[in-house]
Motif scaffolding. Sequence first.
Motif, PDB file in Angstrom:
ATOM      1  N   LEU A  60       0.822  -1.214   0.000  1.00  0.00           N
ATOM      2  CA  LEU A  60       0.000   0.000   0.000  1.00  0.00           C
ATOM      3  C   LEU A  60       0.854   1.261   0.000  1.00  0.00           C
ATOM      4  CD1 LEU A  60      -2.876  -0.996   2.453  1.00  0.00           C
ATOM      5  CD2 LEU A  60      -3.030  -0.675  -0.033  1.00  0.00           C
ATOM      6  N   ASP A  61       2.042   1.200   0.587  1.00  0.00           N
ATOM      7  CA  ASP A  61       2.946   2.359   0.540  1.00  0.00           C
ATOM      8  C   ASP A  61       3.205   2.760  -0.911  1.00  0.00           C
ATOM      9  OD1 ASP A  61       3.258   2.508   3.331  1.00  0.00           O
ATOM     10  OD2 ASP A  61       4.952   1.118   3.294  1.00  0.00           O
ATOM     11  N   ARG A  62       3.454   1.769  -1.757  1.00  0.00           N
ATOM     12  CA  ARG A  62       3.720   2.027  -3.178  1.00  0.00           C
ATOM     13  C   ARG A  62       2.467   2.569  -3.859  1.00  0.00           C
ATOM     14  NH1 ARG A  62       3.927  -1.279  -8.049  1.00  0.00           N
ATOM     15  NH2 ARG A  62       5.374  -0.270  -9.490  1.00  0.00           N
ATOM     16  N   ALA A  63       1.306   1.973  -3.534  1.00  0.00           N
ATOM     17  CA  ALA A  63       0.061   2.453  -4.136  1.00  0.00           C
ATOM     18  C   ALA A  63      -0.189   3.916  -3.769  1.00  0.00           C
ATOM     19  CB  ALA A  63      -1.108   1.581  -3.675  1.00  0.00           C
ATOM     20  N   VAL A  64       0.008   4.263  -2.522  1.00  0.00           N
ATOM     21  CA  VAL A  64      -0.180   5.653  -2.084  1.00  0.00           C
ATOM     22  C   VAL A  64       0.782   6.571  -2.839  1.00  0.00           C
ATOM     23  CG1 VAL A  64       0.103   7.230  -0.110  1.00  0.00           C
ATOM     24  CG2 VAL A  64      -1.149   5.066   0.178  1.00  0.00           C
ATOM     25  N   GLU A  65       2.029   6.178  -2.925  1.00  0.00           N
ATOM     26  CA  GLU A  65       3.040   6.984  -3.621  1.00  0.00           C
ATOM     27  C   GLU A  65       2.659   7.172  -5.092  1.00  0.00           C
ATOM     28  OE1 GLU A  65       7.489   6.103  -5.210  1.00  0.00           O
ATOM     29  OE2 GLU A  65       7.139   5.673  -3.094  1.00  0.00           O
ATOM     30  N   LEU A  66       2.242   6.095  -5.751  1.00  0.00           N
ATOM     31  CA  LEU A  66       1.894   6.185  -7.170  1.00  0.00           C
ATOM     32  C   LEU A  66       0.614   7.000  -7.385  1.00  0.00           C
ATOM     33  CD1 LEU A  66       2.815   2.579  -8.321  1.00  0.00           C
ATOM     34  CD2 LEU A  66       3.981   4.718  -8.968  1.00  0.00           C
ATOM     35  N   LEU A  67      -0.354   6.857  -6.498  1.00  0.00           N
ATOM     36  CA  LEU A  67      -1.560   7.679  -6.615  1.00  0.00           C
ATOM     37  C   LEU A  67      -1.214   9.161  -6.493  1.00  0.00           C
ATOM     38  CD1 LEU A  67      -4.068   5.494  -4.576  1.00  0.00           C
ATOM     39  CD2 LEU A  67      -4.305   6.138  -7.006  1.00  0.00           C
ATOM     40  N   ARG A  68      -0.325   9.477  -5.584  1.00  0.00           N
ATOM     41  CA  ARG A  68       0.104  10.882  -5.433  1.00  0.00           C
ATOM     42  C   ARG A  68       0.838  11.352  -6.687  1.00  0.00           C
ATOM     43  NH1 ARG A  68       1.268  10.109   0.679  1.00  0.00           N
ATOM     44  NH2 ARG A  68      -0.599  11.106   1.501  1.00  0.00           N
ATOM     45  N   GLU A  69       1.742  10.508  -7.160  1.00  0.00           N
ATOM     46  CA  GLU A  69       2.519  10.845  -8.354  1.00  0.00           C
ATOM     47  C   GLU A  69       1.604  11.053  -9.568  1.00  0.00           C
ATOM     48  OE1 GLU A  69       5.557   8.316 -11.102  1.00  0.00           O
ATOM     49  OE2 GLU A  69       6.045   8.378  -8.951  1.00  0.00           O
ATOM     50  N   ALA A  70       0.505  10.293  -9.638  1.00  0.00           N
ATOM     51  CA  ALA A  70      -0.431  10.409 -10.744  1.00  0.00           C
ATOM     52  C   ALA A  70      -1.408  11.572 -10.561  1.00  0.00           C
ATOM     53  CB  ALA A  70      -1.205   9.100 -10.910  1.00  0.00           C
ATOM     54  N   GLY A  71      -1.288  12.300  -9.448  1.00  0.00           N
ATOM     55  CA  GLY A  71      -2.135  13.463  -9.232  1.00  0.00           C
ATOM     56  C   GLY A  71      -3.442  13.157  -8.522  1.00  0.00           C
ATOM     57  N   HIS A  72      -3.539  11.998  -7.904  1.00  0.00           N
ATOM     58  CA  HIS A  72      -4.778  11.618  -7.207  1.00  0.00           C
ATOM     59  C   HIS A  72      -4.572  11.699  -5.698  1.00  0.00           C
ATOM     60  CE1 HIS A  72      -6.208  10.268 -11.080  1.00  0.00           C
ATOM     61  NE2 HIS A  72      -5.167   9.448 -11.200  1.00  0.00           N
ATOM     62  N   GLU A  74      -6.333  12.890  -3.302  1.00  0.00           N
ATOM     63  CA  GLU A  74      -7.454  12.502  -2.443  1.00  0.00           C
ATOM     64  C   GLU A  74      -7.507  10.983  -2.261  1.00  0.00           C
ATOM     65  OE1 GLU A  74      -8.199  13.965  -5.659  1.00  0.00           O
ATOM     66  OE2 GLU A  74      -7.675  15.912  -4.826  1.00  0.00           O
ATOM     67  N   TRP A  75      -7.290  10.252  -3.368  1.00  0.00           N
ATOM     68  CA  TRP A  75      -7.307   8.791  -3.280  1.00  0.00           C
ATOM     69  C   TRP A  75      -6.096   8.273  -2.505  1.00  0.00           C
ATOM     70  CZ3 TRP A  75     -11.134   5.646  -3.509  1.00  0.00           C
ATOM     71  CH2 TRP A  75     -12.268   5.991  -4.231  1.00  0.00           C
ATOM     72  N   ALA A  76      -4.968   8.879  -2.715  1.00  0.00           N
ATOM     73  CA  ALA A  76      -3.770   8.484  -1.967  1.00  0.00           C
ATOM     74  C   ALA A  76      -4.008   8.647  -0.472  1.00  0.00           C
ATOM     75  CB  ALA A  76      -2.569   9.313  -2.420  1.00  0.00           C
ATOM     76  N   GLU A  77      -4.589   9.773  -0.100  1.00  0.00           N
ATOM     77  CA  GLU A  77      -4.846  10.037   1.315  1.00  0.00           C
ATOM     78  C   GLU A  77      -5.928   9.100   1.862  1.00  0.00           C
ATOM     79  OE1 GLU A  77      -4.483  11.401   5.082  1.00  0.00           O
ATOM     80  OE2 GLU A  77      -3.095  11.551   3.396  1.00  0.00           O
ATOM     81  N   ARG A  78      -6.907   8.795   1.043  1.00  0.00           N
ATOM     82  CA  ARG A  78      -7.971   7.893   1.491  1.00  0.00           C
ATOM     83  C   ARG A  78      -7.414   6.484   1.756  1.00  0.00           C
ATOM     84  NH1 ARG A  78     -13.785   6.669  -1.445  1.00  0.00           N
ATOM     85  NH2 ARG A  78     -14.558   5.366   0.259  1.00  0.00           N
ATOM     86  N   ARG A  80      -4.286   5.756   2.463  1.00  0.00           N
ATOM     87  CA  ARG A  80      -3.405   5.869   3.627  1.00  0.00           C
ATOM     88  C   ARG A  80      -4.209   5.904   4.915  1.00  0.00           C
ATOM     89  NH1 ARG A  80      -2.149   8.650   7.512  1.00  0.00           N
ATOM     90  NH2 ARG A  80      -3.507  10.368   6.931  1.00  0.00           N
ATOM     91  N   ARG A  81      -5.278   6.666   4.934  1.00  0.00           N
ATOM     92  CA  ARG A  81      -6.067   6.888   6.143  1.00  0.00           C
ATOM     93  C   ARG A  81      -6.984   5.695   6.471  1.00  0.00           C
ATOM     94  NH1 ARG A  81      -8.740  11.000   4.423  1.00  0.00           N
ATOM     95  NH2 ARG A  81     -10.651   9.854   3.974  1.00  0.00           N
ATOM     96  N   GLU A  82      -7.600   5.090   5.445  1.00  0.00           N
ATOM     97  CA  GLU A  82      -8.630   4.083   5.692  1.00  0.00           C
ATOM     98  C   GLU A  82      -8.127   2.637   5.710  1.00  0.00           C
ATOM     99  OE1 GLU A  82     -12.182   4.541   3.370  1.00  0.00           O
ATOM    100  OE2 GLU A  82     -12.060   6.742   3.477  1.00  0.00           O
ATOM    101  N   ILE A  83      -7.061   2.336   4.977  1.00  0.00           N
ATOM    102  CA  ILE A  83      -6.637   0.942   4.843  1.00  0.00           C
ATOM    103  C   ILE A  83      -5.227   0.688   5.384  1.00  0.00           C
ATOM    104  CG2 ILE A  83      -6.299  -0.993   3.242  1.00  0.00           C
ATOM    105  CD1 ILE A  83      -9.229  -0.086   3.500  1.00  0.00           C
ATOM    106  N   LEU A  84      -4.286   1.543   5.075  1.00  0.00           N
ATOM    107  CA  LEU A  84      -2.896   1.361   5.514  1.00  0.00           C
ATOM    108  C   LEU A  84      -2.835   1.225   7.038  1.00  0.00           C
ATOM    109  CD1 LEU A  84       0.078   1.422   4.402  1.00  0.00           C
ATOM    110  CD2 LEU A  84       0.109   3.804   5.126  1.00  0.00           C
ATOM    111  N   GLY A  85      -2.297   0.113   7.522  1.00  0.00           N
ATOM    112  CA  GLY A  85      -2.153  -0.092   8.962  1.00  0.00           C
ATOM    113  C   GLY A  85      -3.440  -0.421   9.698  1.00  0.00           C
ATOM    114  N   ARG A  86      -4.496  -0.704   8.963  1.00  0.00           N
ATOM    115  CA  ARG A  86      -5.809  -0.970   9.571  1.00  0.00           C
ATOM    116  C   ARG A  86      -5.799  -2.287  10.346  1.00  0.00           C
ATOM    117  NH1 ARG A  86     -11.037   0.827   7.488  1.00  0.00           N
ATOM    118  NH2 ARG A  86     -12.682  -0.494   8.333  1.00  0.00           N
TER     119      ARG A  86
END
Length: 153
Positions: A60-72, A74-78, A80-86
């Motif tokens: 998920l760390d990579r997914a968050v990073e790539l979502l941010r890099e792709a300009g998303h 809000e999705w990256a933060e979602r 990170r906040r809702e699933i990462l470390g849940r």
Amino acid sequence: MAATHTHEDGPDRAHRRPDGVTDTTVEALGALSKALETTERARGHLYSLHQLTGTADLELDRAVELLREAGHEEWAERVRREILGRNVIPGHWTFQIVEAYNATYYEPFKALEAAAREELAEGRDHLYEAEMKESRRTDGHPAHTARPDTTPG
């Protein structure tokens, strides 16, 4: 299921039924052992759950990073906040589930099975299987010896 082979190619002492141990006791200890072996498999699946869930969480760390890099953002933060470390169940990561299973079920089961073998069969393990092997062996066949250190007789 008493052993049928009496020659020196029979099972080692650790796999011979002690005097006075009945067929039913051997069968009962075999069933108890089989149940413990099934628990060992279940425990392995818990470790698979633990490792696979941990691997997914780290990915998920990579997914968050790539979502941010792709300009998303809000999705990256979602993610990170809702699933990462849940927690996988309330208050628990998978390591806590494994630890609770081990302490609450696996270790007591393992200790009880060992105590039953000790008291009822002088601690000897796999008597049921050893006797089954003896009953299914073909005398003199090179692939049917009782132990690794014996030759067909």
